[in-house]
Motif scaffolding. Sequence first.
Motif, PDB file in Angstrom:
ATOM      1  N   GLY A 175       0.828  -1.233   0.000  1.00 37.89           N
ATOM      2  CA  GLY A 175       0.000   0.000   0.000  1.00 37.89           C
ATOM      3  C   GLY A 175       0.845   1.258   0.000  1.00 37.89           C
ATOM      4  O   GLY A 175       0.469   2.237   0.628  1.00 37.89           O
ATOM      5  N   ILE A 176       1.931   1.216  -0.736  1.00 39.00           N
ATOM      6  CA  ILE A 176       2.853   2.362  -0.789  1.00 39.00           C
ATOM      7  C   ILE A 176       2.721   2.978  -2.173  1.00 39.00           C
ATOM      8  O   ILE A 176       2.703   2.263  -3.189  1.00 39.00           O
ATOM      9  N   ASP A 177       2.596   4.298  -2.119  1.00 34.95           N
ATOM     10  CA  ASP A 177       2.523   5.017  -3.382  1.00 34.95           C
ATOM     11  C   ASP A 177       3.859   4.861  -4.083  1.00 34.95           C
ATOM     12  O   ASP A 177       4.900   5.246  -3.545  1.00 34.95           O
ATOM     13  N   LYS A 178       3.731   4.332  -5.304  1.00 40.84           N
ATOM     14  CA  LYS A 178       4.988   4.045  -6.007  1.00 40.84           C
ATOM     15  C   LYS A 178       5.679   5.319  -6.477  1.00 40.84           C
ATOM     16  O   LYS A 178       6.873   5.308  -6.769  1.00 40.84           O
ATOM     17  N   ALA A 179       4.888   6.460  -6.464  1.00 42.31           N
ATOM     18  CA  ALA A 179       5.510   7.705  -6.885  1.00 42.31           C
ATOM     19  C   ALA A 179       6.498   8.213  -5.853  1.00 42.31           C
ATOM     20  O   ALA A 179       7.414   8.986  -6.134  1.00 42.31           O
ATOM     21  N   THR A 180       6.282   7.745  -4.587  1.00 36.66           N
ATOM     22  CA  THR A 180       7.160   8.233  -3.518  1.00 36.66           C
ATOM     23  C   THR A 180       8.329   7.277  -3.229  1.00 36.66           C
ATOM     24  O   THR A 180       9.141   7.523  -2.316  1.00 36.66           O
ATOM     25  N   LEU A 181       8.389   6.200  -3.963  1.00 37.33           N
ATOM     26  CA  LEU A 181       9.427   5.189  -3.651  1.00 37.33           C
ATOM     27  C   LEU A 181      10.850   5.740  -3.858  1.00 37.33           C
ATOM     28  O   LEU A 181      11.754   5.507  -3.047  1.00 37.33           O
ATOM     29  N   LYS A 182      10.966   6.461  -4.921  1.00 36.98           N
ATOM     30  CA  LYS A 182      12.320   6.941  -5.222  1.00 36.98           C
ATOM     31  C   LYS A 182      12.726   8.004  -4.247  1.00 36.98           C
ATOM     32  O   LYS A 182      13.877   8.047  -3.772  1.00 36.98           O
ATOM     33  N   ASP A 183      11.698   8.910  -3.904  1.00 33.70           N
ATOM     34  CA  ASP A 183      12.070   9.993  -3.009  1.00 33.70           C
ATOM     35  C   ASP A 183      12.356   9.482  -1.612  1.00 33.70           C
ATOM     36  O   ASP A 183      13.215  10.025  -0.892  1.00 33.70           O
ATOM     37  N   ARG A 184      11.668   8.479  -1.239  1.00 34.17           N
ATOM     38  CA  ARG A 184      11.842   7.964   0.117  1.00 34.17           C
ATOM     39  C   ARG A 184      12.969   6.907   0.200  1.00 34.17           C
ATOM     40  O   ARG A 184      13.249   6.378   1.269  1.00 34.17           O
ATOM     41  N   GLY A 185      13.639   6.693  -0.946  1.00 31.97           N
ATOM     42  CA  GLY A 185      14.805   5.794  -0.923  1.00 31.97           C
ATOM     43  C   GLY A 185      14.471   4.384  -0.581  1.00 31.97           C
ATOM     44  O   GLY A 185      15.116   3.788   0.302  1.00 31.97           O
ATOM     45  N   TYR A 186      13.464   3.861  -1.223  1.00 32.24           N
ATOM     46  CA  TYR A 186      13.035   2.508  -0.933  1.00 32.24           C
ATOM     47  C   TYR A 186      14.133   1.519  -1.442  1.00 32.24           C
ATOM     48  O   TYR A 186      14.547   1.549  -2.603  1.00 32.24           O
ATOM     49  N   ARG A 187      14.515   0.648  -0.496  1.00 30.14           N
ATOM     50  CA  ARG A 187      15.628  -0.248  -0.843  1.00 30.14           C
ATOM     51  C   ARG A 187      15.588  -1.507   0.003  1.00 30.14           C
ATOM     52  O   ARG A 187      14.884  -1.545   1.020  1.00 30.14           O
ATOM     53  N   ILE A 188      16.331  -2.500  -0.442  1.00 31.35           N
ATOM     54  CA  ILE A 188      16.525  -3.764   0.294  1.00 31.35           C
ATOM     55  C   ILE A 188      17.851  -3.646   1.037  1.00 31.35           C
ATOM     56  O   ILE A 188      18.895  -3.325   0.453  1.00 31.35           O
ATOM     57  N   VAL A 189      17.796  -3.879   2.300  1.00 32.69           N
ATOM     58  CA  VAL A 189      19.020  -3.746   3.083  1.00 32.69           C
ATOM     59  C   VAL A 189      19.500  -5.151   3.503  1.00 32.69           C
ATOM     60  O   VAL A 189      18.733  -6.113   3.568  1.00 32.69           O
ATOM     61  N   GLY A 190      20.893  -5.152   3.781  1.00 34.68           N
ATOM     62  CA  GLY A 190      21.509  -6.390   4.295  1.00 34.68           C
ATOM     63  C   GLY A 190      21.720  -7.453   3.231  1.00 34.68           C
ATOM     64  O   GLY A 190      21.892  -8.630   3.548  1.00 34.68           O
ATOM     65  N   SER A 191      21.617  -7.067   1.925  1.00 29.43           N
ATOM     66  CA  SER A 191      21.819  -8.075   0.878  1.00 29.43           C
ATOM     67  C   SER A 191      23.305  -8.223   0.557  1.00 29.43           C
ATOM     68  O   SER A 191      24.130  -7.383   0.889  1.00 29.43           O
ATOM     69  N   SER A 192      23.615  -9.324  -0.123  1.00 32.39           N
ATOM     70  CA  SER A 192      25.019  -9.581  -0.498  1.00 32.39           C
ATOM     71  C   SER A 192      25.388  -8.753  -1.704  1.00 32.39           C
ATOM     72  O   SER A 192      24.579  -7.986  -2.223  1.00 32.39           O
ATOM     73  N   THR A 193      26.650  -8.922  -2.120  1.00 33.26           N
ATOM     74  CA  THR A 193      27.135  -8.133  -3.271  1.00 33.26           C
ATOM     75  C   THR A 193      26.372  -8.497  -4.542  1.00 33.26           C
ATOM     76  O   THR A 193      26.215  -7.688  -5.421  1.00 33.26           O
TER      77      THR A 193
END
Length: 791
Positions: free
Chosen positions: A55-73
């Motif tokens: 339920g997240i506005d996809k328009a705000t994903l980039k501004d809010r820095g949506y990311r996966i953390v703790g992943s490998s290289t």
Amino acid sequence: MEQSGRQAWIARWRCVAYMVVLVTFWSEASAQIKYSISEEVKEGSVVGNIAKDLGIDKATLKDRGYRIVGSSTEPLFRLNNDDGMLYVNRKVDREEICERSNACIINLKTVLENPLEIHYVIIEVLDVNDHSPVFQEKEKRLEIFESTLPGARFQLQPARDPDGGQFTVQQYRLSHNDHFRLEVKEREDRKMPFLILQKQLDREAMSEHKLMLTAIDGGRPARSGTIEIIIEVLDVNDNSPVFTKDVYSAVLNENSAPGTLVVQVNATDLDEGANSEIVYSFGKEVDVHLQNLFNIDPSTGEIKVAGVIDFEENQSYEIDIQASDKGTVPLSTDRTVIIKVIDLNDNPPQIEVTSFSKSVPEDSRIGTTVALISVNDLDSGPNGKVSCFIREDVPFTISPSLQDNMYAIVTRSHLDREEKFHYELTVVAKDTGEPPLSSEKTITVVVSDVNDNKPQFSLNPYTFYITENNDLVSPVFSVKASDLDDSDNAHILYHIPRDSSGDNVNLFLNINSESGDILALKSFDFETLKTFQFQVVATDSGTPSLSNNVTVNVFILDQNDNAPVILYPVSSNGSAEGVEEIPRNVNAGHLVTKVRAYDADIGYNGWLLFSLQEVTDHSLFGLDRYTGQIRTLRSFTETDEAEHKLVILVKDNGNVSLSATATVIVKVVEPKEAFAASDVKSATKVDEEDNVTFYLMITLGSVSVLFLISIIVLIAMQCSKTTDYTSKYLQETNYDGTLCHSIQYRSGDKRYMLVGPRMSIGSTIVPGSHANTLVLPDRRRGSGEVRLFSR
């Protein structure tokens, strides 16, 4: 105290309040979603619309820095901020991610900022039958003794399948065989295969069994994996070694070098390992001597030469060979090796002297046996066939005897010890082998002497010259004979035979029977005996004795042992005095008289010289030095005395001169008295001259007879001798008032001459010779060369 406790209680409550607020905030700012994907999906496949689902506005994903953390290289997933979709970033392998897990869950943590929001995404990876069962090894080797009883169990390694659930290994299958069956037991998480022996193994029938074990999973279609099971049947020492031949035979040349391969025996053992490893050795009963001649390689069975192989010692060998395996309880087998030795020409003939004569008489007949020899060759056949011969060219040869390998050394020609008394015979024995061998033996043969040679004189005839008045102590001359024979046959004795001719010359000679030295028993007198001849006999001591004789010619040489004798003038009482009357009117050069003298010696010893020893007037009379003539030197004058005394000295020319004197009284008379007196004197003078002439004729006759005898003897000697030898007495009676002698003789290369006062033959007295040596022109030489002769 109370205050500090109160502060601690406040701090605790503050922490609790913070925790309550944080939990409340976390529950409001976090959410969780779950997705399911199959493994092995392609890269870029969509997992889910994470923005929509949260339920997240996809328009705000980039501004809010949506990311996966703790992943490998290289993360498995990636989040697209533009469309809010979760994508597969790379291949997803469930077996790699969730090894040995029944459920494979991947937890992702995503973060939004401003305000902070954390969302958890659960991704379940669903299994796919993408793996076949795999054994850890491609093959499995089992070692089973052939003595193992049926029913033995052998656990096998199970197969592994990374897939889970129904896709894992479900069953095992074993390839068909008569000796094994498969049994599978269930374990907690896997199935365990077992191999059961159902029939006993025989390694000699089949040493290795190969079985194929297959693992099958439950997929549709099913996947499978295989492993090859190699069963190595371990040996049990139940077989003895077996030789490839019942009897081994070989041919070997004698004298083969150590290390030469004779034969190789070979045995096999159906067992394996140590049970089939064969050790070769000589049999227990093999003689030590054979073990020194041959050796056997324990590993290869090669029999090689170790000692000296001699055909002459043994022509064949039988050797027991044993082959043993290396089992715990070794098994062994015996065989016989027969070695036949081939003869080689390796033995030179052996020469042995069985009988030998140390010396052989030189008069031995042809065919006389000198030695017996035996020849032996240890080889056989042509290698032992021998022929013999003598290498040198000698008067001996080898003759075969009636017995085999016996030979006789015999004479093949006449022997002569004087030619050669010692022979070194090299006897050569040579066989007919290939290559031929030979041996040599040296035999020394001495030729013994036989009295077959007469004594031989060094000269024939002998000619000796001795001076008169010789010494009676020392030998006057010596003869020498030699004999070519040996020992007593060459021992020579000398003697002078006493002939019956009545010649008494031998009576005053004595010869030493051993040395041949001849002594005179009396002194010789040249004036009595000038030459003589006799025989000397040389006899050896052989049996029978042989003898030879030689003629000895002896010439007596003159010495000055006679003083001159005055022949004229001689008075009636025998003194050398005379009176001569001459007219006063004679001219210069008038012959007053001539003094005549004679010397029995010859040569210089008989050469007389005249000189005036005493004279009243030296200007009136002169004396000829050689003729003895007294002549006037001038005419007489009125003042000259009427009587003159002349003393004449007559002297010979010997080394020690002898002399005589004569006195002549010269009376000067008037012419008439001289004529009257001359008639009387002439008659007296005629008588005196007749006497002188008579004596002179006797002397000349004696000399002539001796001369003729000498000539006859020398001619006879010259005819019997080839050498250049002459001996002559040549007398010159050129008498002019004084007897004068001239004797010439030759011996070998020497020529001698003794002369009197007349020197008309061209001779010259050599200065310093003391009148003993003359130089004579050799009339035989065309060059007129002057030769020197010694007395």
